[in-house]
Enzyme design. Structure first.
Site, short mmCIF file in Angstrom:
data_model
loop_
_atom_site.label_atom_id
_atom_site.label_comp_id
_atom_site.label_asym_id
_atom_site.label_seq_id
_atom_site.Cartn_x
_atom_site.Cartn_y
_atom_site.Cartn_z
N CYS A 148 0.83 -1.22 0.00
CA CYS A 148 0.00 0.00 0.00
C CYS A 148 0.86 1.27 0.00
CB CYS A 148 -0.96 0.03 1.19
SG CYS A 148 -2.18 -1.31 1.18
N ARG A 149 1.45 1.59 1.14
CA ARG A 149 2.11 2.89 1.28
C ARG A 149 3.45 2.98 0.55
NH1 ARG A 149 1.89 2.74 7.58
NH2 ARG A 149 2.07 0.53 7.01
N SER A 150 4.36 2.04 0.81
CA SER A 150 5.70 2.21 0.22
C SER A 150 5.73 2.05 -1.30
CB SER A 150 6.74 1.33 0.92
OG SER A 150 6.45 -0.03 0.81
P1 4NP Z 1 1.27 -1.32 3.86
O1 4NP Z 1 -0.22 -1.77 4.29
O2 4NP Z 1 2.15 -1.58 5.06
O3 4NP Z 1 1.10 0.13 3.56
O4 4NP Z 1 1.64 -2.15 2.65
C1 4NP Z 1 -0.50 -3.03 4.82
C2 4NP Z 1 -0.57 -4.13 4.00
C3 4NP Z 1 -0.89 -5.37 4.52
C4 4NP Z 1 -1.15 -5.49 5.88
C5 4NP Z 1 -1.08 -4.37 6.70
C6 4NP Z 1 -0.75 -3.15 6.17
N1 4NP Z 1 -1.52 -6.75 6.41
O5 4NP Z 1 -1.80 -6.81 7.62
O6 4NP Z 1 -1.53 -7.74 5.68
#
Ligand code: 4NP
Length: 157
Positions: free
Chosen positions: A8-10
């Protein structure tokens, strides 16, 4: 660019940085990558909500694939920038003792953007995915301006 899952974010930060660098800072040689502190989604493309939010704003991140942060990152990259404080604590712990990489929060470079972290949108709604793009644009411009000005140091988190 480092977050938890690298879906998502990175990857948003990676795509936004690469696009703004090419468009607005053509003289700056930057290499950008992203990774997650967790291995839950290794090999996967970004979350479809993330791909859609980025696409609406002109960033194509569909071809990126998630990977986990690795020891070599601390030697290969000048900066390892975390999206939130949990990600920051993880990479600080992973950093080899003699690492020369600058470790900090991505939004240290955008002190006026209204947030010091990019909040995790995974369990949130549409608006939070839009906000990730907003914050990544602010962080990207701040970071690229700092690099263009020859600043070497990340501000202390
Ligand atoms: P990210 O978001 O850290 O911005 O890629 C997430 C993606 C997956 C999960 C949590 C946050 N997860 O719990 O699977």
């Amino acid at each position: 660019m480092v977050c938890l899952g690298n879906i998502c974010r990175s990857p948003t930060a990676e795509g936004v940085l690469r696009t703004i660098a090419a468009r607005e800072f053509p003289g700056l040689a930057v290499e950008v990558d992203s990774a997650g502190t967790a291995n839950y989604h290794v090999g996967e493309p970004p979350d479809r909500r993330t791909v859609a939010a980025a696409r609406r704003r002109g960033y194509d991140i569909a071809s990126l694939r998630a990977r986990q942060v690795r020891a070599a990152d601390f030697a290969e990259f000048d900066y390892l920038l975390a999206m939130d404080r949990a990600n920051l604590a993880e990479i600080e712990q992973l950093a080899p003792e003699r690492s020369a990489a600058q470790i900090g929060l991505f939004l240290d470079f955008a002190p006026a953007c209204g947030s010091d972290v990019v909040p995790d949108p995974y369990y949130a709604g549409h608006e939070e995915f839009e906000r990730v793009v907003d914050l990544c644009e602010a962080g990207a411009r701040g970071l690229l301006l700092a690099l263009a000005a020859g600043e070497k140091k990340v501000r202390a988190p």
